[in-house]
Motif scaffolding. Structure first.
Motif, short mmCIF file in Angstrom:
data_model
loop_
_atom_site.label_atom_id
_atom_site.label_comp_id
_atom_site.label_asym_id
_atom_site.label_seq_id
_atom_site.Cartn_x
_atom_site.Cartn_y
_atom_site.Cartn_z
N ASN A 76 -31.92 -65.32 36.97
CA ASN A 76 -33.05 -64.57 38.16
C ASN A 76 -33.83 -64.06 36.58
OD1 ASN A 76 -31.20 -64.07 40.36
ND2 ASN A 76 -30.11 -63.44 39.03
N ASP A 77 -34.56 -65.36 36.06
CA ASP A 77 -35.43 -64.71 34.88
C ASP A 77 -36.94 -65.70 35.36
OD1 ASP A 77 -33.80 -62.60 33.42
OD2 ASP A 77 -34.11 -64.65 31.93
N ASP A 78 -38.28 -65.07 35.97
CA ASP A 78 -38.78 -65.33 35.75
C ASP A 78 -39.13 -66.14 34.88
OD1 ASP A 78 -38.37 -63.90 38.16
OD2 ASP A 78 -40.06 -62.83 38.07
N ILE A 79 -39.70 -67.83 34.36
CA ILE A 79 -40.42 -68.05 33.55
C ILE A 79 -41.41 -69.26 33.78
CG2 ILE A 79 -37.66 -67.81 32.77
CD1 ILE A 79 -37.80 -70.98 33.60
N GLY A 80 -42.20 -68.63 35.19
CA GLY A 80 -43.42 -70.27 35.84
C GLY A 80 -43.65 -70.50 36.66
N VAL A 81 -44.31 -70.90 37.65
CA VAL A 81 -44.83 -70.91 38.52
C VAL A 81 -45.63 -72.46 39.15
CG1 VAL A 81 -47.64 -70.24 39.85
CG2 VAL A 81 -46.18 -68.86 38.15
N VAL A 82 -45.16 -72.39 40.21
CA VAL A 82 -45.76 -73.57 41.01
C VAL A 82 -46.62 -73.05 42.35
CG1 VAL A 82 -44.97 -75.62 42.48
CG2 VAL A 82 -42.95 -74.47 40.44
N SER A 83 -47.27 -74.32 42.13
CA SER A 83 -48.20 -73.90 43.84
C SER A 83 -48.46 -75.06 44.23
CB SER A 83 -49.86 -73.58 43.36
OG SER A 83 -50.23 -72.99 44.47
N MET A 84 -48.12 -75.21 45.23
CA MET A 84 -48.34 -76.73 46.29
C MET A 84 -48.89 -76.45 47.83
SD MET A 84 -46.98 -79.85 46.42
CE MET A 84 -46.08 -80.42 45.68
N LEU A 85 -50.36 -76.84 47.28
CA LEU A 85 -51.44 -76.95 48.85
C LEU A 85 -51.02 -77.91 49.46
CD1 LEU A 85 -53.73 -75.39 46.86
CD2 LEU A 85 -52.20 -73.66 47.91
N PRO A 86 -50.52 -77.39 51.30
CA PRO A 86 -50.80 -78.58 52.24
C PRO A 86 -51.60 -78.92 52.75
CG PRO A 86 -50.05 -76.54 53.06
CD PRO A 86 -50.46 -76.23 51.80
N MET A 87 -52.76 -80.01 52.21
CA MET A 87 -53.56 -80.85 52.97
C MET A 87 -52.97 -81.75 53.70
SD MET A 87 -55.48 -79.38 51.17
CE MET A 87 -55.66 -79.00 49.20
#
Length: 164
Positions: A76-87
């Motif tokens: 439950n701790d925020d530790i990072g980021v992901v961004s996946m963009l659909p093409m």
């Protein structure tokens, strides 16, 4: 679209951490998302161009859409980021950034394996771009990503979801 993913607590047989989850980002996560970006990418950007904190933040603010991001959580701790963009023909992995205190613990590998699993299920390949000086390229290669093109700064890498 990148699904919300939750993994059980424990290690897999390959000692990959599994007590992480992805949650949808909100507009209030902007500060955290930019802080992760600055912490994880500034070193590389400084080596290639130069880092101007104000310009980087302004660019991020202008292009920010919370719908494009998932927050990586561990216990439950925020530790990072992901961004996946659909093409149309693939999904573009725009970001996977994990705060340094949580790197090299198998979290990135576990997340990437889940993204690959999802890509195989949907038969939608993954493409990403990585700085040549970023050691994350080694993880991508180990997981089966192939370099499809490169320039002086980046590798464009591709994970095919079908055997050719």
């Amino acid at each position: 679209m990148l699904p919300l993913i939750t993994r059980r607590i424990g290690l897999t047989k390959d000692n990959i951490l599994e007590n992480w989850r992805l949650r949808k980002a909100t507009i209030s996560d902007f500060g955290f998302i930019f802080r992760v970006y600055r912490t994880t990418m500034k070193e590389y950007i400084e080596q290639i161009w130069e880092w101007d904190d104000g310009a980087q933040r302004q660019h991020y603010e202008q292009s920010f859409s919370a719908d494009d991001y998932k927050i990586i959580q561990l216990d439950n701790d925020d530790i990072g980021v992901v961004s996946m963009l659909p093409m149309d023909e693939y999904d573009f992995l725009a970001r996977i950034e994990i705060m340094p205190d949580y790197q090299n613990q198998g979290i990135g590998t576990a997340i990437m394996q889940s993204l690959i699993e999802h890509a195989k299920e949907t038969k939608h390949p993954i493409m990403l771009r990585v700085f040549k000086i970023n050691p994350a390229q080694n993880l991508y290669k180990r997981l089966g990503f192939q370099t499809m093109r490169q320039d002086d700064i980046h590798y464009d890498m591709f994970y095919a979801t079908v055997d050719e």
